[in-house]
Scaffold this active site. Sequence first.
Site, PDB file in Angstrom:
ATOM      1  N   SER A   5      21.155  65.551  28.392  1.00  0.00           N
ATOM      2  CA  SER A   5      19.957  66.435  28.431  1.00  0.00           C
ATOM      3  C   SER A   5      20.297  67.715  29.429  1.00  0.00           C
ATOM      4  O   SER A   5      22.097  68.254  29.679  1.00  0.00           O
ATOM      5  CB  SER A   5      19.255  65.688  29.736  1.00  0.00           C
ATOM      6  OG  SER A   5      19.742  65.158  31.032  1.00  0.00           O
ATOM      7  N   GLU A   7      18.592  71.190  31.171  1.00  0.00           N
ATOM      8  CA  GLU A   7      18.115  72.048  33.123  1.00  0.00           C
ATOM      9  C   GLU A   7      17.594  72.973  32.446  1.00  0.00           C
ATOM     10  O   GLU A   7      18.822  74.187  31.889  1.00  0.00           O
ATOM     11  CB  GLU A   7      18.776  71.179  33.608  1.00  0.00           C
ATOM     12  CG  GLU A   7      18.004  72.222  35.209  1.00  0.00           C
ATOM     13  CD  GLU A   7      18.740  72.005  36.061  1.00  0.00           C
ATOM     14  OE1 GLU A   7      18.804  70.527  35.782  1.00  0.00           O
ATOM     15  OE2 GLU A   7      18.635  72.050  37.275  1.00  0.00           O
ATOM     16  N   ASP A  99      15.269  72.608  49.347  1.00  0.00           N
ATOM     17  CA  ASP A  99      15.385  73.774  50.546  1.00  0.00           C
ATOM     18  C   ASP A  99      13.817  74.130  51.161  1.00  0.00           C
ATOM     19  O   ASP A  99      12.786  74.217  49.896  1.00  0.00           O
ATOM     20  CB  ASP A  99      16.735  74.518  49.758  1.00  0.00           C
ATOM     21  CG  ASP A  99      17.449  73.629  49.742  1.00  0.00           C
ATOM     22  OD1 ASP A  99      18.053  72.649  50.346  1.00  0.00           O
ATOM     23  OD2 ASP A  99      18.251  73.639  48.971  1.00  0.00           O
ATOM     24  N   PHE A 206      27.092  80.436  44.719  1.00  0.00           N
ATOM     25  CA  PHE A 206      26.476  79.215  44.722  1.00  0.00           C
ATOM     26  C   PHE A 206      26.587  78.099  45.112  1.00  0.00           C
ATOM     27  O   PHE A 206      26.152  76.898  45.727  1.00  0.00           O
ATOM     28  CB  PHE A 206      25.898  79.318  42.904  1.00  0.00           C
ATOM     29  CG  PHE A 206      24.542  77.837  43.378  1.00  0.00           C
ATOM     30  CD1 PHE A 206      23.911  78.722  43.777  1.00  0.00           C
ATOM     31  CD2 PHE A 206      24.285  76.975  42.919  1.00  0.00           C
ATOM     32  CE1 PHE A 206      22.559  77.502  44.288  1.00  0.00           C
ATOM     33  CE2 PHE A 206      24.300  75.969  42.374  1.00  0.00           C
ATOM     34  CZ  PHE A 206      22.764  76.519  43.306  1.00  0.00           C
ATOM     35  N   HIS A 256      23.921  65.679  32.119  1.00  0.00           N
ATOM     36  CA  HIS A 256      23.154  66.587  31.990  1.00  0.00           C
ATOM     37  C   HIS A 256      23.484  67.971  32.284  1.00  0.00           C
ATOM     38  O   HIS A 256      24.150  68.552  33.410  1.00  0.00           O
ATOM     39  CB  HIS A 256      22.231  66.541  33.564  1.00  0.00           C
ATOM     40  CG  HIS A 256      21.473  66.818  33.651  1.00  0.00           C
ATOM     41  ND1 HIS A 256      20.059  66.390  33.337  1.00  0.00           N
ATOM     42  CD2 HIS A 256      20.726  68.001  34.963  1.00  0.00           C
ATOM     43  CE1 HIS A 256      19.248  67.675  33.956  1.00  0.00           C
ATOM     44  NE2 HIS A 256      19.418  68.586  35.037  1.00  0.00           N
TER      45      HIS A 256
END
Length: 275
Positions: A5, A7, A99, A206, A256
């Site tokens: 998949s 994103e 968040d 990140f 993913h």
Amino acid sequence: MTAISFEYFPPKTPEGRSKLLESTTPALQALDPAFFSVTYGAGGSTRDNTFGVVKALREQGLDVAPHLSFGADDAESMAALLERYRELGVTRLVALRGDIPSGMGGSGQLVYASELVAFVRERTGDHFHIEVAAYPEIHPQAESYQKDLHYLKAKLDAGANSAITQYFYNVEAYFYFLDQCAAIGIDKPIHAGIMPITNFNNLARFSRNCGAEIPRWICKRIEGYGDDQESIRKFGIEVVTQLCQTLVDNGAPGIHFYTMNQVEPTREIYRNLGL
Ligand code: FAD
């Protein structure tokens, strides 16, 4: 067989949106993914954008899963959003706590993902296949490894069908995590989230916040390339291909890809796997 998949995040500009829909999506759709997913900004900051991209992908006939979280929304706004998705023919969601958006300080109230899953089941029955997030290297705010596993089980017991992990580069952390999940009675699929290495500086920043470790040997190797972007690109593809190959060879139920809205390097890694 390992399901694949992809994103996306909702682009901020019309140009970004056109590129995503007209060029990136056909190229990735050619790889025959099980579904696409579209992220949701912290606190609902991308609500309209996420909805717009999901709608456009549905109009192309694609199976697409919007991410969603309560943020500052009340139950009725959430129920209305679920209804709008149902009307679009959406049958899959990624349910999250999310968040607190930067700038809101610590004052925001967050609804745990398990509560959102229970809400979706209460309001829409079995209509949606619900994915939740999982953390092989443990969520940064978790009280402990054991408690984080316990809360993952709570999300799945509340009615989620499967989970997608935060990205990782330590493959042992993922397989150890699967064993620990099985040991506490989790029997639903936990798909591996994979972040191809594109912009290493952004990735490193990140990763510090989201609880994903970039192994020292990968950092050192990339540092050693200096400004040689082509070598960094090649190394990133090699490392992530090996990671994915190990996942496929050892029976991971799904991969993913966090595509960052780019065809490459996701496509190149996918092709290397010969799936
Ligand atoms: P939860 O499962 O609710 O857990 C959050 C924390 O609370 C964990 O530390 C957990 O151990 C703890 N906890 C859970 N339940 C309880 C309880 N009952 N009591 C006490 N503690 C509890 N962020 C976005 O903003 N938009 C996105 O679209 C997005 N997509 C994502 C997709 C994936 C696949 C993943 C892995 C992450 C995504 N994120 C996204 C990031 C995610 O929102 C953050 O990691 C967030 O901090 C946690 O969300 P969650 O759904 O995992 O929370």
